[in-house]
Design a protein around this motif. Structure first.
Motif, short mmCIF file in Angstrom:
data_model
loop_
_atom_site.label_atom_id
_atom_site.label_comp_id
_atom_site.label_asym_id
_atom_site.label_seq_id
_atom_site.Cartn_x
_atom_site.Cartn_y
_atom_site.Cartn_z
N ASN A 123 -3.13 7.56 4.75
CA ASN A 123 -3.84 6.28 4.79
C ASN A 123 -4.70 6.08 3.54
O ASN A 123 -4.76 4.97 2.99
N GLU A 125 -4.12 7.38 0.64
CA GLU A 125 -3.23 7.29 -0.51
C GLU A 125 -2.89 5.84 -0.86
O GLU A 125 -2.67 5.50 -2.02
N SER A 126 -2.83 5.00 0.16
CA SER A 126 -2.44 3.61 -0.07
C SER A 126 -3.59 2.75 -0.56
O SER A 126 -3.40 1.58 -0.90
N THR A 128 -7.49 2.40 -2.90
CA THR A 128 -7.95 2.61 -4.28
C THR A 128 -9.33 3.25 -4.26
O THR A 128 -10.07 3.16 -3.28
N ASN A 203 11.16 -0.21 -2.39
CA ASN A 203 9.70 -0.17 -2.54
C ASN A 203 9.07 -1.55 -2.42
O ASN A 203 7.91 -1.67 -2.03
N ASP A 208 6.24 -0.18 2.48
CA ASP A 208 4.94 -0.28 3.15
C ASP A 208 5.10 -0.35 4.66
O ASP A 208 4.39 0.33 5.41
N ARG A 211 6.03 3.04 5.99
CA ARG A 211 4.91 3.98 6.06
C ARG A 211 4.16 3.81 7.37
O ARG A 211 3.85 4.79 8.06
N HIS A 212 3.90 2.58 7.74
CA HIS A 212 3.22 2.32 9.02
C HIS A 212 4.07 2.77 10.19
O HIS A 212 3.57 3.32 11.18
N VAL A 382 9.74 6.57 -2.86
CA VAL A 382 8.42 5.98 -3.15
C VAL A 382 7.78 6.63 -4.36
O VAL A 382 7.20 5.95 -5.22
#
Length: 384
Positions: A123, A125-126, A128, A203, A208, A211-212, A382
């Motif tokens: 979490n 990682e996505s 900033t 990608n 995204d 990933r969820h 990814v």
């Protein structure tokens, strides 16, 4: 009367049907191996003496029992697996080690807590400006893992994530994922332009959401890991049919929707395999033999998502354990348990079918390992 084998988790939940009235009993084993004691949670009281006439129920967090041993006061489920486990972990023994607990090599102690570190890293990682939080998360992961596996390494989220999946589902995950990763690299080397186009598409359009989807499925799995772990060894060792087995802990209401959940996550992820297969056959990543990628994604039912790569054994291995009727029953909650048997209807109105509860757990584990394997391919796409 209850008798529990001691696993490697510090707190081991069990859900048991009362043999007299069927009332659900909830208890736990608090363990500091080799020492352990029962903890009362619901509809359960600790006795002060042993009743030789009482029906005995055997429990074990990591193994199922043969039917003839389920009520046997001298039944030890783990003994049947010692040699098989020792064989698969022998290459993991470090030089100079004289005494090794094979359980710590084969399993991940406190796996639900370890997954918490991995999930937090995924979490973060996505986002900033998360460098400090990521560093603390990886340090926490290493501190927990190195208590039992001093050779554990992780320098970033990717190595923590992939290392965890491989440790949790070794050796089966290697048998499924690694040949597929070889084909992925072959596609990248032999058809670089088309592979790059697929990477961009994936990608942009899928990564995204995927990933969820991955995090949701595995969070559900590890939340109820004490249920699935009773049959996990069979999926990890590649047993197609574990045979007649009985598990002592049955929290079916907590996991009855899981098969449908992981089925959806896995078959949706088949877009990776389908597109790679197109590339390897010399086509555009989005062009199938008789349809486009858009049609595959939007119109092809989940039960047929593996058909385009049915002739590629490496990719088709990911489809082992798929049962569309069980998926429909689980996904639509038309599924129930009576004792050691699970009953379900396809779509809620189809013919009634059934299977042993232990087989339900086994199929959940088989699909989960396939999903973990395809997550490794996703990670490669990814990360580039």
């Amino acid at each position: 009367m209850l008798r529990a084998g001691v696993g490697i988790e510090s707190y081991q939940h069990h859900y048991v049907d009362c043999s007299a009235c069927g009332t659900p009993i909830v208890l736990a084993v608090r363990a500091n191996p080799p020492h352990a004691h029962f903890v009362v949670e619901e509809n359960f009281a600790l006795g002060t003496h042993e009743d030789d006439e009482a029906t005995l129920i055997n429990l074990h967090p990591n193994f199922a029992f043969d039917p003839e041993d389920f009520h046997n006061r001298m039944g030890f489920a783990s003994l049947k697996y010692v040699q098989r486990i020792a064989t698969v972990v022998e290459d993991l023994v470090q030089p100079g080690q004289k005494f090794v607990d094979t359980a710590f090599l084969f399993d991940v102690p406190n796996i639900s807590q370890v997954w918490g570190h991995v999930r937090r890293g995924l979490n973060l990682e996505s986002g900033t400006n998360n460098e400090k939080a990521l560093s603390r998360t990886i340090e926490g992961y290493l501190a927990e893992r190195q208590r039992f596996r001093p050779d554990t390494e992780a320098t970033d989220v990717a190595s923590m994530h992939t290392g965890f999946l491989r440790a949790a589902f070794f050796p089966r995950i290697e048998q499924i994922a690694d040949p597929a990763l070889v084909l992925l690299e072959k596609a990248a080397a032999d058809y670089p332009a088309e592979f790059a186009a697929f990477e961009t598409y994936y990608n942009t359009e899928f990564a995204d959401e995927q990933r969820h989807r991955f995090i949701s499925a595995f969070s559900d799995y590890f939340k109820h890991h004490s249920q699935f772990s009773q049959m996990l060894i069979h999926a990890r060792l590649g047993d197609e049919d574990p045979g007649a087995k009985v598990v002592g802990s049955k929290a079916f209401e907590e996991i009855k929707l899981y098969y449908g959940h992981v089925y959806e996550a896995l078959t949706t992820s088949f877009v990776i395999l389908a597109c790679l297969n197109n590339i390897l056959l010399g086509r555009s990543y989005d062009q199938f033999q008789s349809m486009t990628l858009n049609k595959y994604v939007k119109d092809v039912e989940k039960a047929k998502r593996a058909n385009p790569f049915a002739n590629e054994p490496v990719f088709f291995a990911f489809s082992q354990g798929l049962d569309s009727s069980l998926r429909n029953g689980s996904h639509h909650a038309s599924i129930w348990r009576d004792g050691d048997v699970v009953y379900f209807r396809s779509g809620g109105s189809g013919a009634e079918r059934n299977m042993p509860f232990s087989n339900y757990l086994h199929l959940c584990n088989v699909l989960t390992i396939s999903l973990a394997s395809i997550w490794l391919l996703d990670r490669r796409l990814v990360d580039g």
